[in-house]
Design a protein around this motif. Structure first.
Motif, PDB file in Angstrom:
ATOM      1  N   VAL A  64      10.804  -6.864  -6.464  1.00  0.00           N
ATOM      2  CA  VAL A  64      11.281  -6.693  -5.089  1.00  0.00           C
ATOM      3  C   VAL A  64      11.842  -8.031  -4.628  1.00  0.00           C
ATOM      4  O   VAL A  64      11.132  -9.029  -4.558  1.00  0.00           O
ATOM      5  CB  VAL A  64      10.144  -6.243  -4.145  1.00  0.00           C
ATOM      6  N   THR A  67      12.966  -6.856   1.457  1.00  0.00           N
ATOM      7  CA  THR A  67      12.649  -5.609   2.139  1.00  0.00           C
ATOM      8  C   THR A  67      13.206  -5.677   3.555  1.00  0.00           C
ATOM      9  O   THR A  67      13.335  -6.752   4.138  1.00  0.00           O
ATOM     10  CB  THR A  67      11.127  -5.351   2.215  1.00  0.00           C
ATOM     11  N   GLY A  71      11.024  -1.815   7.301  1.00  0.00           N
ATOM     12  CA  GLY A  71      10.354  -1.141   6.198  1.00  0.00           C
ATOM     13  C   GLY A  71      11.037   0.111   5.689  1.00  0.00           C
ATOM     14  O   GLY A  71      10.404   0.908   5.000  1.00  0.00           O
ATOM     15  N   MET A  74      14.334  -1.379   0.466  1.00  0.00           N
ATOM     16  CA  MET A  74      14.059  -2.617  -0.270  1.00  0.00           C
ATOM     17  C   MET A  74      15.107  -2.782  -1.349  1.00  0.00           C
ATOM     18  O   MET A  74      15.812  -1.855  -1.705  1.00  0.00           O
ATOM     19  CB  MET A  74      12.641  -2.628  -0.812  1.00  0.00           C
TER      20      MET A  74
END
Length: 143
Positions: A64, A67, A71, A74
């Protein structure tokens, strides 16, 4: 000869790119996901829908890189992902109440032990469970 970016430099470039509406429209969706720390790298594990290589199924994403603050998405090195619901561990009681509605609270420790009669897996061995006689074709004398 042109200088190539290192993997780390490329990750910084990719992490700085904002997704367009089209990027998010075609991005695979990750449901019931949770973060995994693997070899010092954060990845997400969950059920993916619409992945360009893997289709639908469980998947461990790449690292990742970024992001969204809200939320909803990502970014990995190769893809944007839309983030669905995050995995939440629930007990069997919680799931049953969601499906069936609230009911009486019963503790497992309050339940009597199951009344399961012992099963006789080998009835031919007789009631005492002894071994059957052995037929011995070898008639040679024993030491």
């Amino acid at each position: 000869m042109k200088d190539r970016l290192t993997r780390e430099q490329w990750d910084l470039v990719v992490a700085g790119i904002e997704p367009t509406e089209m990027d998010l429209a075609i991005a695979p969706v990750l449901q019931d996901w949770y973060p995994v720390n693997r070899k010092g790298v954060t990845q997400l594990f969950g059920k993916v829908h619409g992945h360009p290589k893997h289709g639908t199924g469980h998947l461990l994403t790449g690292e990742v890189l970024r992001t969204a603050e809200d939320g909803t998405w990502m970014r990995t090195r190769s893809l944007f992902y839309r983030l669905g619901r995050r995995y939440v561990h629930r007990t069997v009681q919680e799931i049953a109440e969601e499906v069936l509605g609230p009911g009486p609270t019963i503790k497992v420790s309050d339940l009597p032990p199951p009344a399961v009669p012992p099963r006789d897996y080998f009835p031919e061995l007789g009631p005492d469970g002894g071994l059957p006689p052995v037929e011995d074709d070898d008639t040679s004398p024993r030491p």
